[in-house]
Design an enzyme around this catalytic site. Structure first.
Site, PDB file in Angstrom:
ATOM      1  CE  LYS A  47     -17.755  -2.193 -39.339  1.00 18.12           C
ATOM      2  NZ  LYS A  47     -19.090  -1.941 -39.911  1.00 18.12           N
ATOM      3  NE  ARG A 146     -25.921  -0.044 -42.474  1.00 19.91           N
ATOM      4  CZ  ARG A 146     -24.893  -0.867 -42.261  1.00 19.91           C
ATOM      5  NH1 ARG A 146     -24.842  -1.589 -41.143  1.00 19.91           N
ATOM      6  NH2 ARG A 146     -23.934  -0.995 -43.152  1.00 19.91           N
ATOM      7  CE1 TYR A 267     -24.377 -11.590  -7.182  1.00 18.68           C
ATOM      8  CE2 TYR A 267     -23.064 -11.860  -9.176  1.00 18.68           C
ATOM      9  CZ  TYR A 267     -23.283 -11.246  -7.950  1.00 18.68           C
ATOM     10  OH  TYR A 267     -22.393 -10.298  -7.495  1.00 18.68           O
ATOM     11  CG  MET A 315     -18.753  -6.719 -13.772  1.00 15.89           C
ATOM     12  SD  MET A 315     -18.832  -5.231 -12.753  1.00 15.89           S
ATOM     13  CE  MET A 315     -20.573  -4.813 -12.915  1.00 15.89           C
TER      14      MET A 315
END
Length: 372
Positions: A47, A146, A267, A315
């Site tokens: 998956k 679940r 940053y 990023m």
């Protein structure tokens, strides 16, 4: 070696910010080893594009190794793989079917994992409309809360299926704490699984996941299913994988520089150089699936030397301290190791405060991918 997109510059190649290498031989070897440990058939969980590594390539390699059962999460994933695999491969949809998907699922010969009475009824109606029985897996909830038929509904599910045109291949459940072998929930779920199978009158159990295969014969059933272990991830929290690592990732250097004491890095200037430092900026960041939580915590490697990440992961880039390397060792276009012989996916996940599954499934499409 099968090369989808070279990370090196060439006449027809566009250099990539990193190179992700998937070792198909290691994945095949891991599958064989897991099958030996289980002593029974083992299905492959492919998956989420085989945990981000390429479901088509990996499922074909596993089929060649003898795997015939493949698990995905959604019908769309199964449909994408159906034409990639021979007819004797069986595809199972772990999440079952959303309304409207029953007809195409039946037509493609894909097996849904039925998790509720709504799914059971819809699949039965599809079978009646086609005038033939349809295969399915029935999932029981054994304590994870679940997916699956609740304990108090087991007898009703068995009764309803006796008159339905559905052939149940396996009854299934999922272990919630297999990565913690001493957790009492494992034994509790195993006992519940036995009761669920008894209520349905079958011994065809699909129960063990990667961690469950290592818990013992009581957990393996007639078909185990493995995901993270195929790719070399650890099956126990805090442990090392007993299998071969199948993933390597290198990142390209896009600039090197020297900064003086007091220089603010990244940053927010969250990292302040306590001494003169030599830095390298790497061409990947959180847009490529490298968690921002690695800021001032994670590292890359070069020549076996740990190069810590300094400042915040951006990023599209991150900065590492290369002061421990000889000057000139890294230049524009050099590559450093993020995943490989010095740092596993579990090591990286630990530094990021997450799990190896999230690391793998998040690796971005901008990396060149090489299959060997």
């Amino acid at each position: 070696m099968l090369d989808d997109n070279s990370g090196a510059a060439g006449a027809d190649a566009i250099p990539a910010p990193g190179v992700l290498t998937v070792d198909l031989g290691a994945i095949r070897a891991n599958y064989t080893r897991l099958r030996e440990i289980a002593g029974s058939p083992v299905g492959a969980v492919v998956k989420a594009n085989a945990y981000g590594l390429g479901a088509e390539r990996i499922s074909k390699a596993l089929f060649d190794e003898g795997c015939r059962n493949f698990f995905v999460a959604h019908l769309g994933e199964a449909l994408s793989l159906r034409s990639n695999l021979p007819e004797d491969a069986t595809l199972y949809v772990l999440n079952g079917l959303l309304p409207g998907g029953e007809g195409v699922c039946a037509e493609a010969g894909i097996v849904p994992v039925l998790n509720s009475f709504e799914q059971i009824d819809a699949w039965a109606e599809t079978a009646k409309g086609l005038g033939r029985n349809l295969p399915a897996v029935l999932q029981f909830d054994t304590g994870m809360s679940r997916l699956g038929i609740a304990p108090e509904e087991r007898a009703l599910a068995a009764e309803r299926l006796r008159s339905a045109p559905i052939d149940i291949a396996f009854v299934m459940s999922h272990l919630a704490s297999a990565d913690e072998p001493s957790d009492a929930q494992n034994a509790s779920q195993a006992a519940e699984m036995v009761q669920a199978a008894a209520a349905f009158g079958t011994e065809n159990i699909c129960f063990a996941n990667s961690g469950g295969i290592f818990l013992g014969a009581n957990f393996r059933g007639a078909l185990a299913r493995t995901g993270i272990a195929l790719y070399g991830g650890a099956t126990q929290n805090g442990g090392e994988s007993p299998l071969r690592h199948a993933v390597e990732l290198t990142l390209a250097v896009i600039q090197t520089r020297t900064v003086e004491t007091g220089a603010r890095i990244g940053y927010g200037g969250t990292h302040v150089a306590a001494r003169p430092m030599r830095l390298a900026t790497l061409a990947a960041g959180y847009a490529d699936g490298l968690p921002r939580s690695l800021s001032d915590r994670g590292a890359v490697y070069c020549d076996g030397i740990r190069l810590p990440i300094v400042g915040r992961v951006s990023m599209d880039s991150m900065v590492v301290d290369i002061s421990a390397l000889a000057e000139g060792r890294l230049v524009l276009g050099s590559h450093v190791e993020l995943l490989g012989s010095h740092q596993s996916m579990d090591d990286l996940a630990r530094d990021a405060g997450t799990i190896s599954y999230e690391i793998l499934t998040g690796l971005g499409s901008r990396f060149a991918r090489i299959y060997r």
